[in-house]
Design a protein around this motif. Structure first.
Motif, mmCIF file in Angstrom:
data_model
loop_
_atom_site.group_PDB
_atom_site.id
_atom_site.type_symbol
_atom_site.label_atom_id
_atom_site.label_comp_id
_atom_site.label_asym_id
_atom_site.label_seq_id
_atom_site.Cartn_x
_atom_site.Cartn_y
_atom_site.Cartn_z
ATOM 1 N N SER A 1 0.836 -1.207 0.000
ATOM 2 C CA SER A 1 0.000 0.000 0.000
ATOM 3 C C SER A 1 0.865 1.248 0.000
ATOM 4 N N HIS A 2 1.940 1.207 0.773
ATOM 5 C CA HIS A 2 2.848 2.353 0.849
ATOM 6 C C HIS A 2 3.438 2.672 -0.522
ATOM 7 N N VAL A 3 3.886 1.649 -1.231
ATOM 8 C CA VAL A 3 4.460 1.859 -2.568
ATOM 9 C C VAL A 3 3.414 2.431 -3.515
ATOM 10 N N ALA A 4 2.186 1.904 -3.453
ATOM 11 C CA ALA A 4 1.131 2.402 -4.337
ATOM 12 C C ALA A 4 0.766 3.847 -4.024
ATOM 13 N N ILE A 5 0.767 4.209 -2.752
ATOM 14 C CA ILE A 5 0.448 5.591 -2.379
ATOM 15 C C ILE A 5 1.505 6.552 -2.905
ATOM 16 N N GLN A 6 2.764 6.183 -2.775
ATOM 17 C CA GLN A 6 3.841 7.083 -3.196
ATOM 18 C C GLN A 6 4.125 7.015 -4.688
ATOM 19 N N LEU A 7 4.137 5.822 -5.262
ATOM 20 C CA LEU A 7 4.583 5.650 -6.645
ATOM 21 C C LEU A 7 3.468 5.250 -7.598
ATOM 22 N N GLY A 8 2.239 5.164 -7.110
ATOM 23 C CA GLY A 8 1.123 4.824 -7.975
ATOM 24 C C GLY A 8 1.126 3.360 -8.379
ATOM 25 N N LEU A 9 0.153 2.990 -9.202
ATOM 26 C CA LEU A 9 0.042 1.596 -9.651
ATOM 27 C C LEU A 9 1.219 1.154 -10.520
ATOM 28 N N PRO A 10 1.800 2.037 -11.362
ATOM 29 C CA PRO A 10 2.999 1.595 -12.099
ATOM 30 C C PRO A 10 4.143 1.202 -11.171
ATOM 31 N N GLY A 11 4.372 1.989 -10.137
ATOM 32 C CA GLY A 11 5.421 1.655 -9.179
ATOM 33 C C GLY A 11 5.120 0.365 -8.451
ATOM 34 N N LEU A 12 3.867 0.163 -8.074
ATOM 35 C CA LEU A 12 3.477 -1.071 -7.397
ATOM 36 C C LEU A 12 3.688 -2.275 -8.307
ATOM 37 N N ALA A 13 3.331 -2.141 -9.578
ATOM 38 C CA ALA A 13 3.497 -3.246 -10.517
ATOM 39 C C ALA A 13 4.972 -3.616 -10.674
ATOM 40 N N LEU A 14 5.831 -2.611 -10.798
ATOM 41 C CA LEU A 14 7.256 -2.887 -10.959
ATOM 42 C C LEU A 14 7.841 -3.533 -9.705
ATOM 43 N N TRP A 15 7.426 -3.053 -8.536
ATOM 44 C CA TRP A 15 7.902 -3.662 -7.299
ATOM 45 C C TRP A 15 7.436 -5.112 -7.191
ATOM 46 N N CYS A 16 6.192 -5.384 -7.553
ATOM 47 C CA CYS A 16 5.676 -6.749 -7.474
ATOM 48 C C CYS A 16 6.414 -7.673 -8.445
ATOM 49 N N ILE A 17 6.741 -7.171 -9.633
ATOM 50 C CA ILE A 17 7.490 -7.987 -10.587
ATOM 51 C C ILE A 17 8.831 -8.393 -9.990
ATOM 52 N N ALA A 18 9.553 -7.409 -9.441
ATOM 53 C CA ALA A 18 10.864 -7.704 -8.851
ATOM 54 C C ALA A 18 10.729 -8.630 -7.654
ATOM 55 N N TRP A 19 9.773 -8.350 -6.778
ATOM 56 C CA TRP A 19 9.648 -9.115 -5.533
ATOM 57 C C TRP A 19 9.244 -10.558 -5.795
ATOM 58 N N PHE A 20 8.282 -10.775 -6.689
ATOM 59 C CA PHE A 20 7.838 -12.141 -6.946
ATOM 60 C C PHE A 20 8.813 -12.888 -7.864
ATOM 61 N N ALA A 21 9.624 -12.153 -8.627
ATOM 62 C CA ALA A 21 10.693 -12.809 -9.382
ATOM 63 C C ALA A 21 11.742 -13.388 -8.437
ATOM 64 N N VAL A 22 11.942 -12.749 -7.290
ATOM 65 C CA VAL A 22 12.836 -13.308 -6.265
ATOM 66 C C VAL A 22 12.303 -14.650 -5.786
ATOM 67 N N LEU A 23 10.999 -14.727 -5.570
ATOM 68 C CA LEU A 23 10.385 -15.999 -5.167
ATOM 69 C C LEU A 23 10.633 -17.070 -6.226
ATOM 70 N N ARG A 24 10.494 -16.701 -7.488
ATOM 71 C CA ARG A 24 10.719 -17.665 -8.559
ATOM 72 C C ARG A 24 12.165 -18.169 -8.554
ATOM 73 N N GLU A 25 13.113 -17.256 -8.398
ATOM 74 C CA GLU A 25 14.518 -17.655 -8.381
ATOM 75 C C GLU A 25 14.816 -18.554 -7.182
ATOM 76 N N ALA A 26 14.257 -18.214 -6.028
ATOM 77 C CA ALA A 26 14.497 -19.028 -4.836
ATOM 78 C C ALA A 26 13.876 -20.410 -4.983
ATOM 79 N N TRP A 27 12.704 -20.472 -5.585
ATOM 80 C CA TRP A 27 12.044 -21.765 -5.767
ATOM 81 C C TRP A 27 12.844 -22.645 -6.730
ATOM 82 N N ARG A 28 13.384 -22.050 -7.765
ATOM 83 C CA ARG A 28 14.198 -22.814 -8.701
ATOM 84 C C ARG A 28 15.445 -23.388 -8.032
#
Length: 390
Positions: A297-324
Motif C-alpha cells: 500500500s505504501h508503494v502504491a500511495i507514493q509511486l502509484g500503480l505503475p510503481g506497485l506493478a514494478l515492485w511486485c514484478i521484482a519481488w515475486f521474481a525473487v520468489l521464482r529464483e528461490a524456488w528454482r
C-alpha cells in the motif's frame, strides 16, 4: 582484485556491519557512515574488477534487475510532482540501494557458502543483542515482564525489532552448522531470538515467524523440517495459552481501517501517486497514522500503480529464483526469508527507498541474497555439499 583476502575481509565486515551495527552502533548517523565505508565504498571500487560476476548476475536475473531499474527510473520521474524537500538526496538513496544489492554478488564472487557463513555468525550476533536487550530492558530498567520488549539501537521499536530478530531466526533455522559444538551455539541463539520475538509482543512478527516455519516442509521435504514445524506449532499454542490476554488486548490495532483508508488514497492518485518520499498520513476517523502499515500500500500511495506493478514484478521474481534453487542450502534459506518478509510486509512496513533501517532486512536483504543464487544453482546439489560451517 575483489577476490584478494583483504578485499574479502573488507566486504565481509561490511555485511557484518549491516546486520549487527543496526543494534550496536551508538547512533543512526554512525550506522549510516559505517555502511558508506564498509559496504558502498568497496562495492563501487570492486564493481569493475568484478564485472564478469555482475554480467553473470544480469544474465541470470534479468527480470529482477530490469524491474528494479525501471522502478528506480519511475521513482525519479515521480520526484517531479512529489513534495520532497531534497530531491537530490532521494535520487542518491536509489543509487545506494542498487550498490547494496550488487555488493552481495561481488562479496560472494561465485561462492555462495561465503555469504551463508557470514549470515550464520550475523544471526548469532543478533541473538547476543537480543540477550543484551532483554537484560537491559527487564533487568537494568526494571520494566515489568508484561511490558513490550524493546531492542537496542535502531531496533528499539518493538515491531520493527521483532521483524529483524524474527528474520534472523528464519535464516538460522535453514542454515544449521555441521559441528556439534556450533550446533549448541546455534540452538541457544535460536532460543534467544524466539524469546525476543515473543516478549516484543509483535503479533505480526510472531505470526510471520510461525507461518514461515510451518511452510518449511513444503520446500525442504525432510524429517528435520517437519519436526521443526511441529515443534513450532506446539510452542505457539502453548505461548498463546499463556499470553492470551496480552495477545488479544490490542485488538486489530486499526489495521483493517488503515488498509481501507489506504485504498481510498491510492484511488485519488492511481497512476502517479504522491511521488517518491512524499509525506502523507492515513486518516482513520478522528485519528491519523503516519504510514500505511503495509509495504505494498505504501508503494502504491507514493509511486502509484505503475510503481506497485514494478515492485511486485521484482519481488515475486525473487520468489521464482528461490524456488528454482530450492535444492540448494542458499535457495531454501532465501525461500524462508522471502515468506517471512512477505508476511511481515502486510502488517507494519513503511519504507522502501529510505535510508538503511530495519525495513531493509525484509525488503532489500532478501533481494540481495537472491542475487547470490546465480551461483548456488550451478553446483551439483547446491551448497549442501559444501561445508558451509564446520
Amino acid at each position: 582484485m575483489q577476490a584478494t583476502r583483504w578485499a574479502q575481509r573488507w566486504m565481509a565486515f561490511g555485511l557484518f556491519w549491516f546486520l549487527l551495527a543496526i543494534a550496536l552502533a551508538p547512533s543512526n548517523k554512525v550506522y549510516q557512515q559505517g555502511l558508506v565505508i564498509f559496504v558502498w565504498l568497496p562495492a563501487i571500487l570492486f564493481a569493475w574488477p568484478a564485472r564478469q560476476r555482475l554480467a553473470e548476475l544480469w544474465r541470470a536475473q534479468r527480470v529482477i534487475y530490469t524491474a528494479l531499474l525501471a522502478l528506480a527510473v519511475w521513482s525519479l520521474i515521480t520526484l517531479c510532482w512529489a513534495d520532497a524537500p531534497e530531491p537530490a538526496r532521494e535520487a542518491k538513496r536509489l543509487l545506494y540501494i542498487l550498490v547494496f544489492l550488487l555488493s552481495f554478488a561481488i562479496l560472494a564472487d561465485g561462492q555462495p557458502e561465503r555469504v551463508i557463513r557470514i549470515m550464520q555468525w550475523g544471526g548469532v550476533g543478533l541473538a547476543l543483542t537480543a540477550l543484551m536487550a532483554i537484560v537491559h530492558f527487564y533487568g537494568v530498567e526494571n520494566n515489568p515482564w508484561v511490558a513490550r520488549l524493546e531492542g537496542l539501537g535502531e531496533l528499539s521499536h518493538p515491531i520493527l525489532g521483532g521483524y529483524v530478530i524474527g528474520l534472523a531466526a528464519i535464516w538460522l533455522l535453514h542454515w544449521v552448522p555441521r559441528s556439534i559444538g556450533l550446533q549448541v551455539v546455534w540452538a541457544v541463539a535460536l532460543a534467544l531470538l524466539g524469546v525476543f520475538v515473543v516478549m516484543s509482543q509483535s503479533r505480526g512478527a510472531a505470526l510471520a515467524l510461525l507461518l514461515s516455519v510451518l511452510a518449511m516442509p513444503i520446500y525442504c521435504r525432510d524429517q528435520r523440517s517437519r519436526v521443526i514445524a511441529a515443534t513450532a506449532l506446539l510452542l505457539a499454542m502453548l505461548t498463546f495459552w499463556l499470553l492470551e490476554p496480552l495477545v488479544l488486548a490490542r485488538g486489530a490495532s486499526y489495521r483493517p481501517e488503515i488498509f481501507m483508508s489506504s485504498l481510498h488514497m491510492i484511488a485519488e492518485h492511481p497512476w502517479g501517486g504522491l511521488g517518491l518520499a512524499a509525506d502523507y498520513r492515513i486518516p482513520v476517523g478522528r485519528i491519523s497514522f503516519d504510514h500505511a502499515h503495509n509495504l505494498f500500500s505504501h508503494v502504491a500511495i507514493q509511486l502509484g500503480l505503475p510503481g506497485l506493478a514494478l515492485w511486485c514484478i521484482a519481488w515475486f521474481a525473487v520468489l521464482r529464483e528461490a524456488w528454482r534453487a530450492r535444492e540448494s542450502l542458499l535457495g531454501r534459506g532465501v525461500l524462508g526469508m522471502w515468506i517471512f518478509s512477505f508476511l511481515a510486509m502486510q502488517f507494519d512496513a513503511a519504507s522502501l527507498t529510505g535510508t538503511p533501517r530495519a525495513e531493509w532486512f525484509i525488503s532489500w536483504l532478501p533481494i540481495g541474497l537472491a542475487g547470490v543464487l546465480t551461483w548456488a544453482r550451478v553446483k551439483p546439489g547446491g551448497c549442501d555439499k559444501i561445508p558451509c560451517s564446520s
